[in-house]
Design a protein around this motif. Structure first.
Motif, PDB file in Angstrom:
ATOM      1  N   ILE A   1       2.442  -9.966 -25.225  1.00 18.99           N
ATOM      2  CA  ILE A   1       3.248  -9.597 -26.528  1.00 18.99           C
ATOM      3  C   ILE A   1       3.554 -11.018 -27.250  1.00 18.99           C
ATOM      4  N   VAL A   2       3.726 -12.153 -26.478  1.00 13.64           N
ATOM      5  CA  VAL A   2       3.640 -13.489 -27.098  1.00 13.64           C
ATOM      6  C   VAL A   2       2.323 -14.004 -27.825  1.00 13.64           C
ATOM      7  N   GLU A   3       1.546 -13.668 -26.915  1.00 13.73           N
ATOM      8  CA  GLU A   3      -0.012 -14.232 -27.341  1.00 13.73           C
ATOM      9  C   GLU A   3      -0.343 -13.481 -28.526  1.00 13.73           C
ATOM     10  N   LEU A   4      -0.207 -11.992 -28.670  1.00 16.65           N
ATOM     11  CA  LEU A   4      -0.502 -11.212 -29.787  1.00 16.65           C
ATOM     12  C   LEU A   4       0.148 -11.579 -30.993  1.00 16.65           C
ATOM     13  N   ALA A   5       1.718 -11.764 -30.592  1.00 19.63           N
ATOM     14  CA  ALA A   5       2.262 -12.343 -31.880  1.00 19.63           C
ATOM     15  C   ALA A   5       1.897 -13.643 -32.605  1.00 19.63           C
ATOM     16  N   ARG A   6       1.689 -14.394 -31.636  1.00 21.19           N
ATOM     17  CA  ARG A   6       1.127 -15.817 -32.221  1.00 21.19           C
ATOM     18  C   ARG A   6      -0.219 -15.728 -32.764  1.00 21.19           C
ATOM     19  N   ASP A   7      -1.097 -14.789 -32.371  1.00 22.37           N
ATOM     20  CA  ASP A   7      -2.397 -14.493 -32.835  1.00 22.37           C
ATOM     21  C   ASP A   7      -2.130 -13.746 -34.340  1.00 22.37           C
ATOM     22  N   LEU A   8      -1.339 -13.272 -34.441  1.00 17.75           N
ATOM     23  CA  LEU A   8      -1.020 -12.633 -35.920  1.00 17.75           C
ATOM     24  C   LEU A   8      -0.118 -13.376 -36.525  1.00 17.75           C
ATOM     25  N   LYS A   9       0.536 -14.405 -36.173  1.00 19.62           N
ATOM     26  CA  LYS A   9       1.318 -15.344 -36.901  1.00 19.62           C
ATOM     27  C   LYS A   9       2.646 -14.644 -37.052  1.00 19.62           C
ATOM     28  N   VAL A  10       3.110 -13.852 -36.205  1.00 20.71           N
ATOM     29  CA  VAL A  10       4.500 -13.127 -36.121  1.00 20.71           C
ATOM     30  C   VAL A  10       5.461 -14.185 -35.488  1.00 20.71           C
ATOM     31  N   PRO A  11       6.573 -14.328 -36.348  1.00 16.28           N
ATOM     32  CA  PRO A  11       7.580 -15.429 -35.754  1.00 16.28           C
ATOM     33  C   PRO A  11       8.185 -14.966 -34.452  1.00 16.28           C
ATOM     34  N   ILE A  12       8.437 -15.587 -33.337  1.00 13.84           N
ATOM     35  CA  ILE A  12       8.989 -15.069 -32.161  1.00 13.84           C
ATOM     36  C   ILE A  12      10.295 -15.811 -32.054  1.00 13.84           C
ATOM     37  N   ARG A  13      11.446 -15.012 -31.674  1.00 15.53           N
ATOM     38  CA  ARG A  13      12.701 -15.775 -31.372  1.00 15.53           C
ATOM     39  C   ARG A  13      13.068 -15.516 -29.895  1.00 15.53           C
ATOM     40  N   GLU A  14      13.338 -16.354 -29.218  1.00 16.20           N
ATOM     41  CA  GLU A  14      14.004 -16.249 -28.205  1.00 16.20           C
ATOM     42  C   GLU A  14      15.470 -16.589 -28.167  1.00 16.20           C
ATOM     43  N   ILE A  15      16.456 -15.478 -28.009  1.00 14.43           N
ATOM     44  CA  ILE A  15      17.912 -15.502 -28.235  1.00 14.43           C
ATOM     45  C   ILE A  15      18.450 -15.486 -27.005  1.00 14.43           C
ATOM     46  N   PRO A  16      19.916 -15.601 -26.746  1.00 10.19           N
ATOM     47  CA  PRO A  16      20.588 -15.496 -25.660  1.00 10.19           C
ATOM     48  C   PRO A  16      20.895 -13.907 -25.409  1.00 10.19           C
ATOM     49  N   ARG A  17      20.981 -13.504 -24.227  1.00  7.90           N
ATOM     50  CA  ARG A  17      21.000 -12.316 -23.817  1.00  7.90           C
ATOM     51  C   ARG A  17      22.145 -11.468 -24.624  1.00  7.90           C
ATOM     52  N   ARG A  18      23.166 -11.966 -24.605  1.00  2.00           N
ATOM     53  CA  ARG A  18      24.458 -11.299 -25.501  1.00  2.00           C
ATOM     54  C   ARG A  18      24.230 -11.025 -26.797  1.00  2.00           C
ATOM     55  N   ARG A  19      23.450 -11.989 -27.324  1.00  2.00           N
ATOM     56  CA  ARG A  19      23.223 -11.724 -28.968  1.00  2.00           C
ATOM     57  C   ARG A  19      21.966 -10.629 -28.951  1.00  2.00           C
ATOM     58  N   PHE A  20      21.131 -10.673 -27.773  1.00  3.15           N
ATOM     59  CA  PHE A  20      20.048  -9.683 -28.019  1.00  3.15           C
ATOM     60  C   PHE A  20      20.629  -8.498 -27.910  1.00  3.15           C
ATOM     61  N   ASP A  21      21.457  -8.279 -26.958  1.00  2.00           N
ATOM     62  CA  ASP A  21      22.015  -6.887 -26.783  1.00  2.00           C
ATOM     63  C   ASP A  21      22.713  -6.402 -28.099  1.00  2.00           C
ATOM     64  N   SER A  22      23.311  -7.455 -28.874  1.00  2.00           N
ATOM     65  CA  SER A  22      23.982  -6.780 -30.094  1.00  2.00           C
ATOM     66  C   SER A  22      22.945  -6.397 -31.038  1.00  2.00           C
ATOM     67  N   GLU A  23      21.764  -7.057 -30.944  1.00  2.00           N
ATOM     68  CA  GLU A  23      20.691  -6.690 -32.024  1.00  2.00           C
ATOM     69  C   GLU A  23      20.076  -5.430 -31.551  1.00  2.00           C
ATOM     70  N   ALA A  24      19.860  -5.130 -30.168  1.00  2.00           N
ATOM     71  CA  ALA A  24      19.306  -3.919 -29.865  1.00  2.00           C
ATOM     72  C   ALA A  24      20.167  -2.559 -30.147  1.00  2.00           C
ATOM     73  N   LYS A  25      19.415  -1.487 -30.413  1.00  2.00           N
ATOM     74  CA  LYS A  25      19.918  -0.364 -30.667  1.00  2.00           C
ATOM     75  C   LYS A  25      19.677   0.840 -29.574  1.00  2.00           C
ATOM     76  N   THR A  26      18.895   0.421 -28.579  1.00  5.63           N
ATOM     77  CA  THR A  26      19.033   1.212 -27.330  1.00  5.63           C
ATOM     78  C   THR A  26      19.467   0.702 -26.196  1.00  5.63           C
ATOM     79  N   GLU A  27      19.705   1.332 -25.058  1.00  8.24           N
ATOM     80  CA  GLU A  27      20.590   0.661 -23.812  1.00  8.24           C
ATOM     81  C   GLU A  27      19.438   0.149 -22.969  1.00  8.24           C
ATOM     82  N   SER A  28      18.079   0.430 -23.013  1.00  5.93           N
ATOM     83  CA  SER A  28      17.100  -0.006 -22.100  1.00  5.93           C
ATOM     84  C   SER A  28      15.880  -0.581 -23.020  1.00  5.93           C
ATOM     85  N   SER A  29      16.076  -1.656 -23.719  1.00  7.03           N
ATOM     86  CA  SER A  29      15.142  -2.436 -24.618  1.00  7.03           C
ATOM     87  C   SER A  29      14.261  -3.128 -23.854  1.00  7.03           C
ATOM     88  N   GLN A  30      14.434  -3.356 -22.682  1.00  4.52           N
ATOM     89  CA  GLN A  30      13.605  -4.185 -21.632  1.00  4.52           C
ATOM     90  C   GLN A  30      13.589  -5.522 -22.129  1.00  4.52           C
TER      91      GLN A  30
END
Length: 270
Positions: free
Chosen positions: A61-90
Protein backbone atom coordinates in the motif's frame (compact mmCIF):
# COMPACT_ATOMS: atom_id res chain seq x y z
CA UNK A 1 -48.36 39.99 14.36
CA UNK A 2 -48.46 43.03 12.12
CA UNK A 3 -48.63 40.88 8.94
CA UNK A 4 -51.35 41.82 6.51
CA UNK A 5 -53.32 39.43 4.37
CA UNK A 6 -54.03 36.64 6.84
CA UNK A 7 -51.89 33.64 7.66
CA UNK A 8 -48.29 33.23 6.69
CA UNK A 9 -47.43 31.23 3.57
CA UNK A 10 -46.39 27.64 4.34
CA UNK A 11 -42.68 26.97 4.70
CA UNK A 12 -41.51 24.50 2.09
CA UNK A 13 -39.02 21.94 3.22
CA UNK A 14 -35.84 21.86 1.22
CA UNK A 15 -35.47 18.78 -0.90
CA UNK A 16 -32.61 16.58 0.21
CA UNK A 17 -29.90 16.26 -2.42
CA UNK A 18 -29.81 13.00 -4.33
CA UNK A 19 -27.49 10.47 -2.77
CA UNK A 20 -24.65 9.15 -4.86
CA UNK A 21 -23.04 5.74 -4.65
CA UNK A 22 -20.64 6.76 -1.92
CA UNK A 23 -17.35 4.97 -1.43
CA UNK A 24 -15.43 8.09 -0.41
CA UNK A 25 -13.89 6.39 2.64
CA UNK A 26 -12.31 3.01 1.96
CA UNK A 27 -11.27 0.87 4.90
CA UNK A 28 -9.36 -2.38 5.22
CA UNK A 29 -6.03 -3.51 3.80
CA UNK A 30 -7.31 -5.40 0.75
CA UNK A 31 -9.84 -2.69 -0.08
CA UNK A 32 -7.27 0.12 0.06
CA UNK A 33 -4.70 -1.83 -1.95
CA UNK A 34 -7.29 -2.61 -4.64
CA UNK A 35 -8.37 1.04 -4.72
CA UNK A 36 -4.79 2.04 -5.49
CA UNK A 37 -4.20 -0.81 -7.94
CA UNK A 38 -7.39 -0.14 -9.90
CA UNK A 39 -6.45 3.49 -10.44
CA UNK A 40 -9.99 4.46 -11.42
CA UNK A 41 -10.58 7.10 -8.73
CA UNK A 42 -8.61 10.00 -7.37
CA UNK A 43 -7.24 9.16 -3.92
CA UNK A 44 -6.61 12.18 -1.70
CA UNK A 45 -4.81 10.47 1.19
CA UNK A 46 -4.01 7.22 2.95
CA UNK A 47 -4.04 7.03 6.76
CA UNK A 48 -2.10 4.33 8.62
CA UNK A 49 -2.22 3.57 12.33
CA UNK A 50 1.21 3.98 13.92
CA UNK A 51 0.78 1.15 16.43
CA UNK A 52 0.44 -1.60 13.88
CA UNK A 53 2.54 -4.67 13.11
CA UNK A 54 4.33 -4.64 9.78
CA UNK A 55 2.93 -6.76 6.97
CA UNK A 56 3.71 -7.24 3.29
CA UNK A 57 0.34 -5.83 2.26
CA UNK A 58 1.03 -2.61 4.19
CA UNK A 59 4.35 -2.28 2.35
CA UNK A 60 2.45 -2.76 -0.92
CA UNK A 61 0.00 0.00 0.00
CA UNK A 62 2.77 2.42 0.92
CA UNK A 63 4.68 1.68 -2.30
CA UNK A 64 1.57 2.07 -4.46
CA UNK A 65 0.60 5.32 -2.76
CA UNK A 66 4.08 6.75 -3.25
CA UNK A 67 4.08 5.74 -6.93
CA UNK A 68 0.74 7.52 -7.36
CA UNK A 69 1.95 10.52 -5.32
CA UNK A 70 -0.85 10.00 -2.80
CA UNK A 71 -0.08 11.57 0.61
CA UNK A 72 0.45 9.01 3.40
CA UNK A 73 -0.13 9.97 7.03
CA UNK A 74 0.88 7.77 9.92
CA UNK A 75 -1.09 8.81 12.98
CA UNK A 76 -1.50 7.58 16.58
CA UNK A 77 -3.89 4.68 17.02
CA UNK A 78 -6.37 6.63 19.13
CA UNK A 79 -6.64 9.32 16.49
CA UNK A 80 -6.85 6.71 13.74
CA UNK A 81 -9.70 4.96 15.54
CA UNK A 82 -11.59 8.27 15.69
CA UNK A 83 -11.24 8.63 11.90
CA UNK A 84 -12.28 5.06 11.08
CA UNK A 85 -15.95 4.23 10.60
CA UNK A 86 -15.69 0.45 10.93
CA UNK A 87 -14.66 -1.70 13.88
CA UNK A 88 -12.12 -3.68 11.88
CA UNK A 89 -10.35 -1.26 9.57
CA UNK A 90 -7.08 -3.21 10.00
CA UNK A 91 -5.21 0.03 10.65
CA UNK A 92 -5.54 1.40 7.10
CA UNK A 93 -8.03 3.71 5.41
CA UNK A 94 -8.07 5.92 2.34
CA UNK A 95 -10.14 8.87 1.21
CA UNK A 96 -11.11 8.95 -2.45
CA UNK A 97 -13.47 10.47 -5.00
CA UNK A 98 -16.98 9.04 -5.02
CA UNK A 99 -17.65 5.96 -7.13
CA UNK A 100 -18.95 6.84 -10.58
CA UNK A 101 -22.45 5.75 -11.47
CA UNK A 102 -23.39 3.93 -14.64
CA UNK A 103 -26.81 4.31 -16.23
CA UNK A 104 -29.23 1.40 -16.22
CA UNK A 105 -29.10 1.39 -20.03
CA UNK A 106 -25.31 1.00 -19.91
CA UNK A 107 -25.61 -2.00 -17.61
CA UNK A 108 -28.18 -3.62 -19.89
CA UNK A 109 -26.25 -3.04 -23.09
CA UNK A 110 -22.61 -3.48 -22.09
CA UNK A 111 -21.21 -6.77 -23.34
CA UNK A 112 -18.53 -8.23 -21.07
CA UNK A 113 -15.14 -9.07 -22.54
CA UNK A 114 -15.86 -12.80 -22.44
CA UNK A 115 -18.70 -12.33 -24.91
CA UNK A 116 -21.47 -13.38 -22.51
CA UNK A 117 -24.76 -11.52 -22.16
CA UNK A 118 -25.26 -9.02 -19.30
CA UNK A 119 -25.46 -10.66 -15.89
CA UNK A 120 -26.99 -8.19 -13.41
CA UNK A 121 -27.87 -8.15 -9.73
CA UNK A 122 -30.47 -5.83 -8.16
CA UNK A 123 -31.25 -5.34 -4.48
CA UNK A 124 -34.67 -4.41 -3.13
CA UNK A 125 -34.31 -2.45 0.10
CA UNK A 126 -31.18 -4.14 1.45
CA UNK A 127 -30.03 -1.91 4.31
CA UNK A 128 -27.28 -3.93 6.00
CA UNK A 129 -23.85 -2.77 4.73
CA UNK A 130 -22.19 -6.07 5.61
CA UNK A 131 -24.65 -7.94 3.41
CA UNK A 132 -24.23 -5.52 0.51
CA UNK A 133 -20.44 -5.73 0.74
CA UNK A 134 -20.53 -9.53 0.74
CA UNK A 135 -22.87 -9.51 -2.27
CA UNK A 136 -20.57 -7.18 -4.21
CA UNK A 137 -17.56 -9.36 -3.45
CA UNK A 138 -19.36 -12.51 -4.61
CA UNK A 139 -20.71 -10.70 -7.67
CA UNK A 140 -17.24 -9.59 -8.75
CA UNK A 141 -15.74 -13.05 -8.28
CA UNK A 142 -18.57 -14.66 -10.29
CA UNK A 143 -18.39 -12.23 -13.21
CA UNK A 144 -21.58 -10.25 -12.55
CA UNK A 145 -21.48 -7.33 -14.98
CA UNK A 146 -23.54 -4.78 -13.04
CA UNK A 147 -25.35 -3.98 -9.81
CA UNK A 148 -28.63 -2.03 -9.57
CA UNK A 149 -29.27 -0.12 -6.33
CA UNK A 150 -32.31 1.97 -5.34
CA UNK A 151 -31.36 5.60 -4.80
CA UNK A 152 -33.44 5.79 -1.61
CA UNK A 153 -34.29 3.47 1.29
CA UNK A 154 -31.28 1.24 0.67
CA UNK A 155 -27.67 1.18 1.80
CA UNK A 156 -25.05 2.50 -0.62
CA UNK A 157 -21.26 2.09 -0.50
CA UNK A 158 -20.34 2.90 3.10
CA UNK A 159 -16.93 2.24 4.70
CA UNK A 160 -18.30 -1.08 5.98
CA UNK A 161 -19.32 -2.04 2.45
CA UNK A 162 -15.83 -1.25 1.14
CA UNK A 163 -14.22 -3.29 3.92
CA UNK A 164 -16.48 -6.32 3.41
CA UNK A 165 -16.23 -6.17 -0.38
CA UNK A 166 -12.40 -6.25 -0.11
CA UNK A 167 -11.84 -4.12 -3.21
CA UNK A 168 -14.68 -5.46 -5.36
CA UNK A 169 -16.42 -2.05 -5.41
CA UNK A 170 -13.66 -0.87 -7.77
CA UNK A 171 -14.63 -3.45 -10.41
CA UNK A 172 -18.42 -3.94 -10.33
CA UNK A 173 -20.28 -1.25 -12.33
CA UNK A 174 -23.26 0.14 -10.40
CA UNK A 175 -26.37 2.11 -11.32
CA UNK A 176 -28.71 4.01 -9.01
CA UNK A 177 -32.41 4.00 -9.90
CA UNK A 178 -35.29 6.07 -8.57
CA UNK A 179 -37.57 3.06 -8.18
CA UNK A 180 -36.87 -0.63 -8.64
CA UNK A 181 -40.28 -1.55 -10.15
CA UNK A 182 -39.82 0.92 -13.02
CA UNK A 183 -36.19 -0.16 -13.40
CA UNK A 184 -37.36 -3.76 -13.80
CA UNK A 185 -39.72 -2.71 -16.59
CA UNK A 186 -36.85 -0.83 -18.27
CA UNK A 187 -34.57 -3.87 -18.05
CA UNK A 188 -37.27 -6.12 -19.52
CA UNK A 189 -37.69 -3.66 -22.40
CA UNK A 190 -33.95 -4.08 -23.09
CA UNK A 191 -34.33 -7.85 -23.30
CA UNK A 192 -33.15 -8.74 -19.79
CA UNK A 193 -34.95 -11.63 -18.08
CA UNK A 194 -35.67 -10.53 -14.49
CA UNK A 195 -35.84 -13.20 -11.78
CA UNK A 196 -36.82 -12.46 -8.20
CA UNK A 197 -35.42 -14.53 -5.34
CA UNK A 198 -37.89 -14.89 -2.49
CA UNK A 199 -38.80 -17.51 0.10
CA UNK A 200 -42.35 -17.47 -1.26
CA UNK A 201 -41.32 -18.34 -4.80
CA UNK A 202 -43.21 -21.37 -6.08
CA UNK A 203 -40.43 -22.58 -8.37
CA UNK A 204 -37.07 -23.84 -7.11
CA UNK A 205 -33.94 -21.93 -8.08
CA UNK A 206 -32.56 -25.20 -9.43
CA UNK A 207 -35.58 -25.83 -11.68
CA UNK A 208 -35.73 -22.48 -13.45
CA UNK A 209 -35.23 -22.31 -17.18
CA UNK A 210 -32.07 -20.36 -17.86
CA UNK A 211 -29.54 -20.42 -20.64
CA UNK A 212 -27.17 -17.75 -21.88
CA UNK A 213 -29.70 -14.90 -22.17
CA UNK A 214 -29.29 -11.56 -20.35
CA UNK A 215 -30.49 -11.97 -16.77
CA UNK A 216 -30.97 -9.93 -13.62
CA UNK A 217 -31.50 -11.48 -10.20
CA UNK A 218 -33.45 -9.35 -7.70
CA UNK A 219 -32.77 -9.93 -4.01
CA UNK A 220 -35.16 -8.78 -1.30
CA UNK A 221 -34.52 -6.99 1.98
CA UNK A 222 -33.50 -8.85 5.10
CA UNK A 223 -36.61 -10.35 6.65
CA UNK A 224 -39.18 -8.61 4.44
CA UNK A 225 -38.17 -10.22 1.14
CA UNK A 226 -39.28 -8.71 -2.16
CA UNK A 227 -41.75 -5.84 -2.05
CA UNK A 228 -45.16 -6.46 -3.66
CA UNK A 229 -44.58 -4.28 -6.72
CA UNK A 230 -41.13 -5.67 -7.37
CA UNK A 231 -42.44 -9.21 -7.09
CA UNK A 232 -45.24 -8.46 -9.55
CA UNK A 233 -42.88 -6.97 -12.13
CA UNK A 234 -40.43 -9.89 -12.18
CA UNK A 235 -40.65 -12.40 -15.04
CA UNK A 236 -40.31 -15.21 -12.51
CA UNK A 237 -39.91 -15.61 -8.73
CA UNK A 238 -37.88 -18.54 -7.46
CA UNK A 239 -36.91 -19.82 -4.04
CA UNK A 240 -34.03 -21.78 -2.54
CA UNK A 241 -35.01 -25.21 -1.18
CA UNK A 242 -34.48 -25.37 2.58
CA UNK A 243 -34.23 -28.69 4.40
CA UNK A 244 -33.43 -27.61 7.96
CA UNK A 245 -35.37 -26.12 10.85
CA UNK A 246 -34.74 -22.47 9.90
CA UNK A 247 -37.01 -20.74 7.42
CA UNK A 248 -34.61 -18.36 5.65
CA UNK A 249 -31.05 -17.63 4.61
CA UNK A 250 -29.00 -14.49 5.05
CA UNK A 251 -29.48 -12.35 1.91
CA UNK A 252 -25.76 -12.45 1.10
CA UNK A 253 -25.73 -16.25 1.31
CA UNK A 254 -28.92 -16.57 -0.74
CA UNK A 255 -27.50 -14.19 -3.31
CA UNK A 256 -24.29 -16.21 -3.59
CA UNK A 257 -26.27 -19.39 -4.29
CA UNK A 258 -28.35 -17.65 -6.96
CA UNK A 259 -25.32 -16.02 -8.60
CA UNK A 260 -23.42 -19.27 -8.88
CA UNK A 261 -26.48 -21.10 -10.16
CA UNK A 262 -26.37 -18.69 -13.12
CA UNK A 263 -22.63 -19.32 -13.50
CA UNK A 264 -23.28 -23.07 -13.53
CA UNK A 265 -26.08 -22.79 -16.09
CA UNK A 266 -24.04 -20.54 -18.35
CA UNK A 267 -21.11 -22.94 -18.28
CA UNK A 268 -23.47 -25.44 -19.91
CA UNK A 269 -24.29 -22.98 -22.72
CA UNK A 270 -20.94 -21.55 -23.83
Amino acid sequence: PGQKGGSRPPIRAKRAPDRGLGGTQVEGRHAVRELLLAGQRRVSEVLISAEMDQADIIDDIVELARDLKVPIREIPRRRFDSEAKTESSQGVLARAAELKEKTLFELCSTAPSAGQAPFLLAVDGVTDPGNLGALIRTAECAGVTGLVLPRHRAVHVTPTVTKTAAGAVEHVPMALVGGLPSAIEAMKAEGVWVVGLDAGGEQSLHDMTLGAEPVCFVLGAEGAGLSRLVRQRCDAVVSIPLRGALSSLNVATAGALAIYEVVRRRSMHP
